[in-house]
Motif scaffolding. Structure first.
Motif, short mmCIF file in Angstrom:
data_model
loop_
_atom_site.label_atom_id
_atom_site.label_comp_id
_atom_site.label_asym_id
_atom_site.label_seq_id
_atom_site.Cartn_x
_atom_site.Cartn_y
_atom_site.Cartn_z
N GLN A 13 0.61 -1.49 0.92
CA GLN A 13 -0.30 -2.55 0.51
C GLN A 13 -0.94 -2.22 -0.84
OE1 GLN A 13 -2.99 -3.04 3.89
NE2 GLN A 13 -1.78 -4.82 4.55
N THR A 123 7.90 -1.33 -2.67
CA THR A 123 7.42 -2.70 -2.55
C THR A 123 5.93 -2.67 -2.23
OG1 THR A 123 9.56 -3.44 -1.73
CG2 THR A 123 7.68 -4.90 -1.37
N SER A 125 2.69 -4.94 -1.32
CA SER A 125 2.36 -6.25 -0.79
C SER A 125 0.85 -6.45 -0.75
CB SER A 125 2.93 -6.41 0.62
OG SER A 125 2.30 -5.51 1.50
#
Length: 126
Positions: A13, A123, A125
């Motif tokens: 995150q 990644t 997010s």
């Protein structure tokens, strides 16, 4: 010749942290300056960080300065990229690369590096 294998990517995150590792095999690891580059979808591969053969000199892209730290352990033939305070725009495939050239500002250039790993996906997010 040196072979490079990245690991440590994943999903995190915003505001989180990840540590990437790049394990090298082949010729003496301390003979190589190391770099981390990244490539986001639809964009060119860009410089993120580099470290000299001894580990005494480092260089960062402005976009990661103060958040990422490159380091190396020549005894373990490994270079690391500690990534903190991750942002959405840090999402990319991260590649490590090696060069036997003497440290210079050329370390920021992709074409300075003849050896590349296969990449690891990061990644971020919201």
């Amino acid at each position: 010749q040196v072979q490079l294998v990245e690991s440590g990517g994943g999903l995190v995150q915003t505001g989180g942290s990840l540590r990437l590792s790049c394990a090298a095999s082949g010729r003496t690891f301390s003979s190589y300056g190391m770099g981390w580059f990244r490539q986001a979808p639809g964009k060119d591969r860009e410089f993120a960080a580099a470290i000299s053969k001894s580990g005494l000199v480092t260089k960062y892209a402005d976009s990661v300065k103060g958040r990422f730290t490159i380091s190396r352990d020549n005894a373990k033939n490994t270079v690391y990229l500690q990534m903190n305070s991750l942002k959405l725009e840090d999402t990319a495939v991260y590649y490590c690369a090696a060069t036997s050239a003497t440290w210079s500002l050329q370390y920021l250039r992709r074409d300075e590096y003849p050896y590349w790993g296969q990449g690891t996906q990061v990644t971020v997010s919201s």
